[in-house]
Design a protein around this motif. Structure first.
Motif, PDB file in Angstrom:
ATOM      1  N   LEU A   4      -9.322 -21.071 -12.993  1.00 58.15           N
ATOM      2  CA  LEU A   4      -8.859 -21.219 -14.371  1.00 58.15           C
ATOM      3  C   LEU A   4      -9.637 -20.333 -15.336  1.00 58.15           C
ATOM      4  N   GLY A   5      -8.958 -19.953 -16.403  1.00 58.84           N
ATOM      5  CA  GLY A   5      -9.646 -19.366 -17.544  1.00 58.84           C
ATOM      6  C   GLY A   5      -9.894 -17.880 -17.503  1.00 58.84           C
ATOM      7  N   TYR A   6      -9.305 -17.152 -16.559  1.00 63.25           N
ATOM      8  CA  TYR A   6      -9.488 -15.702 -16.503  1.00 63.25           C
ATOM      9  C   TYR A   6      -8.197 -15.006 -16.938  1.00 63.25           C
ATOM     10  N   SER A   7      -8.304 -14.143 -17.925  1.00 61.74           N
ATOM     11  CA  SER A   7      -7.144 -13.381 -18.396  1.00 61.74           C
ATOM     12  C   SER A   7      -7.510 -11.902 -18.461  1.00 61.74           C
ATOM     13  N   TRP A   8      -6.559 -11.047 -18.083  1.00 59.78           N
ATOM     14  CA  TRP A   8      -6.797  -9.608 -18.045  1.00 59.78           C
ATOM     15  C   TRP A   8      -6.647  -9.011 -19.441  1.00 59.78           C
ATOM     16  N   ASN A   9      -7.642  -8.236 -19.852  1.00 58.82           N
ATOM     17  CA  ASN A   9      -7.619  -7.568 -21.147  1.00 58.82           C
ATOM     18  C   ASN A   9      -7.212  -6.111 -20.936  1.00 58.82           C
ATOM     19  N   ASN A  10      -6.024  -5.747 -21.412  1.00 60.28           N
ATOM     20  CA  ASN A  10      -5.516  -4.389 -21.202  1.00 60.28           C
ATOM     21  C   ASN A  10      -6.323  -3.336 -21.963  1.00 60.28           C
ATOM     22  N   GLN A  11      -6.963  -3.726 -23.043  1.00 60.88           N
ATOM     23  CA  GLN A  11      -7.730  -2.766 -23.830  1.00 60.88           C
ATOM     24  C   GLN A  11      -9.061  -2.425 -23.162  1.00 60.88           C
ATOM     25  N   THR A  12      -9.751  -3.446 -22.682  1.00 62.27           N
ATOM     26  CA  THR A  12     -11.048  -3.203 -22.032  1.00 62.27           C
ATOM     27  C   THR A  12     -10.906  -3.020 -20.529  1.00 62.27           C
ATOM     28  N   THR A  13      -9.691  -3.280 -20.004  1.00 65.36           N
ATOM     29  CA  THR A  13      -9.416  -3.241 -18.553  1.00 65.36           C
ATOM     30  C   THR A  13     -10.442  -4.073 -17.789  1.00 65.36           C
ATOM     31  N   GLN A  14     -10.735  -5.235 -18.340  1.00 61.81           N
ATOM     32  CA  GLN A  14     -11.644  -6.178 -17.708  1.00 61.81           C
ATOM     33  C   GLN A  14     -11.092  -7.590 -17.865  1.00 61.81           C
ATOM     34  N   TRP A  15     -11.705  -8.511 -17.130  1.00 61.16           N
ATOM     35  CA  TRP A  15     -11.297  -9.903 -17.215  1.00 61.16           C
ATOM     36  C   TRP A  15     -12.066 -10.608 -18.326  1.00 61.16           C
ATOM     37  N   ASP A  16     -11.330 -11.316 -19.178  1.00 60.60           N
ATOM     38  CA  ASP A  16     -11.949 -12.143 -20.209  1.00 60.60           C
ATOM     39  C   ASP A  16     -12.034 -13.576 -19.695  1.00 60.60           C
TER      40      ASP A  16
END
Length: 229
Positions: free
Chosen positions: A87-99
């Motif tokens: 739970l709780g991991y979302s992909w950030n397209n701007q930083t190309t990392q997991w938030d």
């Protein structure tokens, strides 16, 4: 003509010097042997301590992943790998990392129509679920080689949109230990599904001269799992 008689005191002195020299050489030899032994023991102790530290680091990272589990874990590759939704991991397209969404902001809800729990954040948006795989990758696929019994522990995470990334949790995990039958080597990492818990076992002995080290833990499901009732 006056006869010259050998001096007894002088002979005794030479004999004492010879004995003292031999004793000195023996003492020095023994001292060097003891010093070498302590040095070797110290080196082995340092190696054992380093192995234990590596084992604990790898184990704590694996446990951290499992304790974030959402769905029932799936054992893969005959126990060498484990897959679980987190739970709780979302992909950030701007930083190309997991938030990572702060768990302190989560709120559990229950879907009456589906008959299952789900989580939302402070804004009421459903918490995303990603798939995480922890795997012990053997260095060789040939069981007759030494590399087959050692491998690196990796972790990968992905979502339904195709975003994916992976990283290493530990390297060179394996052991020279044999199982109870004495016929097969123990795996470096093994996962065993026990229903409401996952048994994680880590074995580490990189050198046959080192003391084998093992850690075993029973990681229970948390109370916010999808199947919780």
């Amino acid at each position: 003509m006056e006869k010259i008689h050998p001096c007894k005191d002088q002979g005794s002195t030479l004999l004492e010097i010879l004995i003292a020299t031999i004793v000195f050489v023996v003492v020095i030899s023994l001292s060097l042997a003891v010093a070498a032994s302590f040095s070797r023991f110290g080196g082995e102790a340092n190696a054992d301590a380093a192995s234990q530290l590596d084992a604990h680091r790898a184990f704590s990272r694996i446990e951290s992943v499992l304790r974030q589990g959402w769905s029932a874990p799936t054992i893969l590759d005959d126990g060498d790998a484990l897959q679980v939704d987190v739970l709780g991991y979302s992909w950030n397209n701007q930083t190309t990392q997991w938030d990572r969404i702060d768990p302190a902001t989560w709120r559990r809800e229950y879907d009456l129509s589906a008959g299952e729990y789900f989580f939302v954040d402070s804004s009421g948006v459903e918490i995303p679920v990603a798939t995480c795989t922890v795997r012990w990758d053997r260095l060789s696929t040939d069981p007759t080689t030494e590399e087959y019994h050692f491998g690196d522990v990796s972790c990968s995470i992905s979502d339904e949109s195709g975003n994916s990334s992976s990283w290493l949790l530990a390297v060179g995990i394996g052991t020279h230990q044999l199982d109870e039958s004495g016929s097969e080597r123990l795996p470096g990492i093994s996962f065993d599904d026990q229903g409401q818990a996952i048994i994680v076992t880590l074995n580490l002995q990189r050198n046959p001269d080192e003391i084998p080290y093992s850690i075993r833990s029973r990681v229970k499901r948390r109370n916010y799992l999808a199947q919780a009732q």
